[in-house]
Design a protein around this motif. Sequence first.
Motif, PDB file in Angstrom:
ATOM      1  N   SER A  58       4.201  26.027   1.447  1.00 27.81           N
ATOM      2  CA  SER A  58       5.470  26.637   1.837  1.00 27.81           C
ATOM      3  C   SER A  58       5.941  27.564   0.732  1.00 27.81           C
ATOM      4  N   LEU A  59       5.568  27.244  -0.467  1.00 28.34           N
ATOM      5  CA  LEU A  59       5.896  28.118  -1.585  1.00 28.34           C
ATOM      6  C   LEU A  59       4.725  28.075  -2.548  1.00 28.34           C
ATOM      7  N   LEU A  60       4.318  29.245  -2.986  1.00 30.71           N
ATOM      8  CA  LEU A  60       3.181  29.300  -3.898  1.00 30.71           C
ATOM      9  C   LEU A  60       3.675  29.767  -5.259  1.00 30.71           C
ATOM     10  N   ILE A  61       3.298  29.030  -6.288  1.00 29.44           N
ATOM     11  CA  ILE A  61       3.594  29.478  -7.642  1.00 29.44           C
ATOM     12  C   ILE A  61       2.258  29.855  -8.277  1.00 29.44           C
ATOM     13  N   VAL A  62       2.131  31.092  -8.676  1.00 27.40           N
ATOM     14  CA  VAL A  62       0.881  31.543  -9.278  1.00 27.40           C
ATOM     15  C   VAL A  62       1.103  31.685 -10.771  1.00 27.40           C
ATOM     16  N   THR A  63       0.195  31.113 -11.536  1.00 27.76           N
ATOM     17  CA  THR A  63       0.362  31.220 -12.976  1.00 27.76           C
ATOM     18  C   THR A  63      -0.937  31.677 -13.631  1.00 27.76           C
ATOM     19  N   GLY A  64      -0.813  32.251 -14.786  1.00 31.09           N
ATOM     20  CA  GLY A  64      -1.978  32.749 -15.497  1.00 31.09           C
ATOM     21  C   GLY A  64      -1.530  33.616 -16.644  1.00 31.09           C
ATOM     22  N   GLY A  65      -2.488  34.099 -17.401  1.00 32.84           N
ATOM     23  CA  GLY A  65      -2.160  34.960 -18.518  1.00 32.84           C
ATOM     24  C   GLY A  65      -2.546  36.386 -18.202  1.00 32.84           C
ATOM     25  N   LEU A  66      -1.571  37.271 -18.236  1.00 34.70           N
ATOM     26  CA  LEU A  66      -1.864  38.678 -17.992  1.00 34.70           C
ATOM     27  C   LEU A  66      -2.673  39.235 -19.153  1.00 34.70           C
ATOM     28  N   GLY A  67      -3.367  40.311 -18.894  1.00 34.57           N
ATOM     29  CA  GLY A  67      -4.105  40.962 -19.965  1.00 34.57           C
ATOM     30  C   GLY A  67      -5.600  40.786 -19.833  1.00 34.57           C
ATOM     31  N   GLY A  68      -6.026  39.783 -19.054  1.00 36.59           N
ATOM     32  CA  GLY A  68      -7.442  39.634 -18.791  1.00 36.59           C
ATOM     33  C   GLY A  68      -7.783  40.284 -17.467  1.00 36.59           C
ATOM     34  N   GLY A  69      -9.053  40.283 -17.105  1.00 33.90           N
ATOM     35  CA  GLY A  69      -9.459  40.946 -15.872  1.00 33.90           C
ATOM     36  C   GLY A  69      -9.075  40.167 -14.633  1.00 33.90           C
ATOM     37  N   THR A  70      -9.281  38.854 -14.697  1.00 36.53           N
ATOM     38  CA  THR A  70      -9.101  38.047 -13.494  1.00 36.53           C
ATOM     39  C   THR A  70      -7.653  38.070 -13.019  1.00 36.53           C
ATOM     40  N   VAL A  71      -6.725  37.824 -13.937  1.00 42.31           N
ATOM     41  CA  VAL A  71      -5.323  37.717 -13.539  1.00 42.31           C
ATOM     42  C   VAL A  71      -4.736  39.087 -13.247  1.00 42.31           C
ATOM     43  N   LYS A 130       4.787  34.720   3.229  1.00 46.46           N
ATOM     44  CA  LYS A 130       5.077  33.501   2.482  1.00 46.46           C
ATOM     45  C   LYS A 130       5.591  33.894   1.087  1.00 46.46           C
ATOM     46  N   PRO A 131       6.540  33.135   0.585  1.00 51.86           N
ATOM     47  CA  PRO A 131       7.065  33.469  -0.736  1.00 51.86           C
ATOM     48  C   PRO A 131       6.108  33.073  -1.862  1.00 51.86           C
ATOM     49  N   VAL A 132       6.051  33.907  -2.857  1.00 52.73           N
ATOM     50  CA  VAL A 132       5.218  33.616  -4.026  1.00 52.73           C
ATOM     51  C   VAL A 132       6.021  33.875  -5.288  1.00 52.73           C
ATOM     52  N   ILE A 133       5.917  32.978  -6.228  1.00 53.26           N
ATOM     53  CA  ILE A 133       6.511  33.198  -7.537  1.00 53.26           C
ATOM     54  C   ILE A 133       5.366  33.374  -8.528  1.00 53.26           C
ATOM     55  N   PHE A 134       5.417  34.422  -9.283  1.00 54.51           N
ATOM     56  CA  PHE A 134       4.410  34.606 -10.314  1.00 54.51           C
ATOM     57  C   PHE A 134       5.013  34.231 -11.666  1.00 54.51           C
ATOM     58  N   VAL A 135       4.399  33.297 -12.334  1.00 53.82           N
ATOM     59  CA  VAL A 135       4.834  32.958 -13.687  1.00 53.82           C
ATOM     60  C   VAL A 135       3.676  33.347 -14.592  1.00 53.82           C
ATOM     61  N   LEU A 136       3.801  34.486 -15.238  1.00 54.80           N
ATOM     62  CA  LEU A 136       2.665  35.003 -15.988  1.00 54.80           C
ATOM     63  C   LEU A 136       3.050  35.179 -17.448  1.00 54.80           C
ATOM     64  N   SER A 137       2.107  34.878 -18.314  1.00 53.50           N
ATOM     65  CA  SER A 137       2.410  35.072 -19.730  1.00 53.50           C
ATOM     66  C   SER A 137       1.883  36.440 -20.158  1.00 53.50           C
ATOM     67  N   ILE A 138       2.623  37.056 -21.071  1.00 50.97           N
ATOM     68  CA  ILE A 138       2.205  38.339 -21.625  1.00 50.97           C
ATOM     69  C   ILE A 138       1.519  38.033 -22.954  1.00 50.97           C
ATOM     70  N   ASP A 183      17.980  32.524  -3.985  1.00 50.41           N
ATOM     71  CA  ASP A 183      18.763  32.776  -5.194  1.00 50.41           C
ATOM     72  C   ASP A 183      17.896  33.456  -6.245  1.00 50.41           C
ATOM     73  N   LEU A 184      16.737  32.867  -6.453  1.00 45.71           N
ATOM     74  CA  LEU A 184      15.804  33.447  -7.418  1.00 45.71           C
ATOM     75  C   LEU A 184      15.468  34.871  -7.027  1.00 45.71           C
ATOM     76  N   ARG A 185      15.206  35.012  -5.742  1.00 49.88           N
ATOM     77  CA  ARG A 185      14.774  36.306  -5.242  1.00 49.88           C
ATOM     78  C   ARG A 185      15.846  37.362  -5.432  1.00 49.88           C
ATOM     79  N   SER A 186      17.082  36.992  -5.126  1.00 49.25           N
ATOM     80  CA  SER A 186      18.142  37.994  -5.193  1.00 49.25           C
ATOM     81  C   SER A 186      18.334  38.496  -6.620  1.00 49.25           C
ATOM     82  N   VAL A 187      18.009  37.675  -7.584  1.00 52.51           N
ATOM     83  CA  VAL A 187      18.184  38.111  -8.964  1.00 52.51           C
ATOM     84  C   VAL A 187      16.949  38.843  -9.481  1.00 52.51           C
ATOM     85  N   LEU A 188      15.789  38.332  -9.130  1.00 53.22           N
ATOM     86  CA  LEU A 188      14.581  38.844  -9.779  1.00 53.22           C
ATOM     87  C   LEU A 188      13.798  39.864  -8.982  1.00 53.22           C
TER      88      LEU A 188
END
Lengths: 426, 405
Positions: free
Chosen positions: B98-111, B127-135, B214-219
Amino acid sequence: MFQKRNVITAVEIGTTKICVLIGESDKDGGLTVLGHGEAPSGGSVVKGEIVEMNTAVGILSKVFDEANKSAGCEIDRDNIYIAVTGADINYYQGIGTVIINNEDSKVSEEDVNQAVQNARVKPIPPDKMIINSFDSYYLLDGTRRLRTPVDQIASRLEACIHVVYGDRNRVKNFQNALRDIGFEDGEGHLVFSAVASAYALISDHEQENGALLVEMGGGITEYIMVHNHGPLSSGVIPVGLDHLANDISIGLDLHISQARKMIKENHLHDLRRQGKSFFEITSASSGAVRKISLNSLEKIIDLRLRETFTMIRKELKKENALNYLSCGGILSGGAALFPPALEIYESVFEFPVRQGIPEEEVSGALTDLESPRYSTVLGLLKYGSLATYNGERGKGSIFDKLMRGVDNMSSPIMKGFSSLRNSIKF
Amino acid sequence: MDTMENISDLASKITVLGIGSSGVKIAERLFHMPEMLGLEIIGMDTDANSLGKSSLANKTAIDSEWRGGYGCGGDVIKGQRSFSRERARIRSIIESASLLIVTGGLGGGTVTGGAPIIASEARACKKPVIFVLSIPFVFEGYNKNKLAEDGIKELLPMADILICVPNDLLFSSLSADAPVEEAFRKADEEISRAILGISELVRCGNLLSTDFSDLRSVLARRKSTCGVGVGLASDYDGLNRCHMALERVLSSPLLGGPGKIKNAHALFISVTGGSDLQIGEVKKALESVQSLARKNARMIIGANTDDAYNGKIQITLITVNFEDVASDDVEEFVSEKTFVQESAITASSSSAPEPPLSSEYEQQELPLLQISRGIFLNSSPSMYDGLDLDIPTFQRLNLVVDKGD
């Protein structure tokens, strides 16, 4: 009195096709399409402008003959309407004020005319010419916004008018093409093609509550935003489906014809439905098969269309017109047959968008005209029939006098103006 | 009635998808946390080798037939391609959640290559997706950071919610002699905590509710950087567990110190506890964060109870800084800055002002792509706002398109 046949001719010189329709309107405003001629422009028109006059004129005369043959009646030289477009087309909103000095403080028709005249005094540069003008709305005492101010009580009347203008020489080109195939100079009334499409597509309800029509053709995109029966914003973005094809051809190393075919046949949609993620392309030169990710195609299309619609959104925002769009959007022209364009249009503006199909009760043997590709020519016929109808009916009316007397614009445009003014039903 | 049940059923299933090697590591860490009960955790990587070492239950080496189980080696195009080939699998994951949270480290090829594809697929499924990615850390090099930056640019219009956490924030709370391993471990752990916190934030709150919108309206669709702080304290930490949790939030490495709260344009705070959560604790937690924040910062607060947290309290704080601040916000900023500067001047009036870092040493970006106008080569350019619209949009934005092979 001798019953004259009311034959109207509509001419569109577009980037993808040159098209002529001959129609007949009856007294009740009904339209019958009698003749139809069409041929691809063959590169003579690029981005809405005629670049090769000779080729274009050749095609146009052929198309005229074709239409004439199928119509089987004489073309009325006073009733030829040409759609004009081009990146040079722009608009201004003029505001004219009149103080009401009548004894009973009632706004009279003279006052309205005076206000409209005042609104029109804004000079445009000498190299520009006015194509169409419409009244957008009237303000009474600076607060009440009305469509028909006549007989209202007020002390001040402001008229806001919408004037579409373009480069004199570029616009004249369209008339010239007509002259070159044997018509007199000055024959052929000019109509901005977005305005024409608006006549064919925007329903009465949408006109009243506000709707945005985007006409995306091969080389150019026009838009017009109508609220309360008057246009508030209109214009041209010099981007069309050709740009999309060009993007795809450059981005994916395809031949331009392959890219065009891809858009026309809507590969993306089909492949998506089949759940595929790749498509195969056989290179013309080496015969090698290349696998291209669907994502690449999607990305190119999304970026280009999103950019174009965002530009329109920006233009509307300048005029503060976004708040007046309660009926959503209409997409017409070739892009209306391309589903991603509808989706992106919808997501940029965040309102419902429908495909603009001219479903007028156009009778006649030609039924294959019910396609977004023909909304401009059909709209021209509609515009033409309204203009002639109004002109005859309103002979000697105050509007007509105003139009002839004050301005040196050709009279049918004025009739068109007054027709919009009376908010004739589309 | 039936549809109601369906909806509540859907609302409860949150899937966390870790992509790339760092994403898998984060997912693994999350997998071993006791609070992950409500979450489904999946790891995905192109590199079968590093995936093999992971102890995740649900992991897939994607595109192994083509890539042969090797990683992307920092090539975005390869990552893009790999994920394109696995569309069907990604779609089934998205559709089941129902909700997907995708995480990973940006800067590589795969992510960097794969995240936009997940975003576009999710959009197709609605479907809603939240990306939590590290720089990546700045010391990882210009190239990697540039890749990450481009990745954000591409992802921004497609993703519903994009939370970018700069790894460099770790330095704010780690001492220089901390072992490297610990630094990376800490980064992973903080992000996995943050994911937990976000999932708590989004999960139907039964006390004070915040939700996805709420998250969406802000971000949504705004370029922003986020700091994430999570503090967990239990009864063993003494009587004042709420205080402890707060303190841990503030010293949380990826938050970047309490100063970040002061500068944030928007704040998400969620308090989660067991059935023994006290109203006083919630009040105290929310009030003390608010007292640290700017007056006009946008606050989204949530409180939640979950039996998995019995005897514990967890406070999650996400600070959001927009890069394109509206004018009234800017004014506020300026006035604040001058105030600070004045006091600084009075304190140390003798010291000469430090020259601002100029960009003069910065190397000009080399144009990698050839600009082309194709069929419009011979026509007059379509200029609009100083842009030549005949040039493809992706070339003007400097984005790479995979031409296939």
